[in-house]
Scaffold this motif. Sequence first.
Motif: not given
Length: 343
Positions: A99-113
């Motif tokens: 949820r935090r990664i999605t809200v922050r946006g940007g280029a972060t790869n969710l699966i890798e994170a």
Amino acid sequence: MGKTTVAWEVFERLARRGLATGFVDIDQLGMCLPEPDGDPGRYRLKARALGAVTANFRDAGAQCLVVPGVTDPVRGIETVANAELTTCLLRADPAELARRITVRGGATNLIEALEHAETVDREPGLHVDTTGLTVTEVADRVLAQTGWPDPREPATRPLRRYSDPGEVLLLCGPAAVGKSTVGWQVFQQVQRSGRNAAFVDLDQISFHRPELGDHFRAANLAAVWHTFRAAGTECLIAVGPLEDPERYRAALPAAAVTVCCLDAGRDVLLDRATRRARGESPAPGLAGDLLLGQPPDRLREIVGRTRGTGDLHVDTGHRPVDEIADEVLRNTLYLRAGYRPLR
């Protein structure tokens, strides 16, 4: 995971307690290209640079240093010279982290994170779960569970001096003029031209309470440049507030230092500062944004401060960032290395 936010809360608390406290964003100690051989992620490079600036913090009288950063998923936490490390791993439930990664946006790869977070969760050592907690609550737990710091009495000594050649561009100017945005674009354009380049935000490697000033920022820049230079970096773009450019020339005696002052009209600066105050930052996640949450009267005072002096002055008002970066590069030493503007 909230590392920077929690680390800044801890930093401010310790400063209010009266401790001489420093803060370094370790990401700023690894922004150089290309990646050193055998050091994917630049974790060892960051550790060496952190050791160099830690010595400066110690010698300037700091009693403790707060450092947020990402751990190496393979090697774990690197050792750091000149430091007695206390480590605390922050974690969150996978759903909360997603949820935090999605809200922050940007280029972060969710699966890798999420995979990286799962790996870190298995590492030994103290863990603090941030799920469902406020920043204040997480900081409470970090300090309580680590028992950190156990500070010694400060002992100051002369800061170490370095003498590394190379080209250093210092971008300065008033708050909200676009130093970080333009500097990052310059960095990208230089490295696309084929040169080994690096980028540093002066504040992010030199926060200290009480404030130590230009001589300390300059010493830390020289320490970081020494580390980057040893890794093969040719040129450095640094951004931040400069009160006295000559301090930086003195700290970098063997380097070709160019000081570029960015400026813009008062209305432009006030508009940008107002958006920053509302949290509309071009670089979300950086610690210590002094414009954030400031009232209009305070913003007008900040943007009305005296402009700096330098070798070059560039206006950033109502212009695209790549055009501004081109002008900077056309008028600095980088042109000698064969840089060609985009147009």
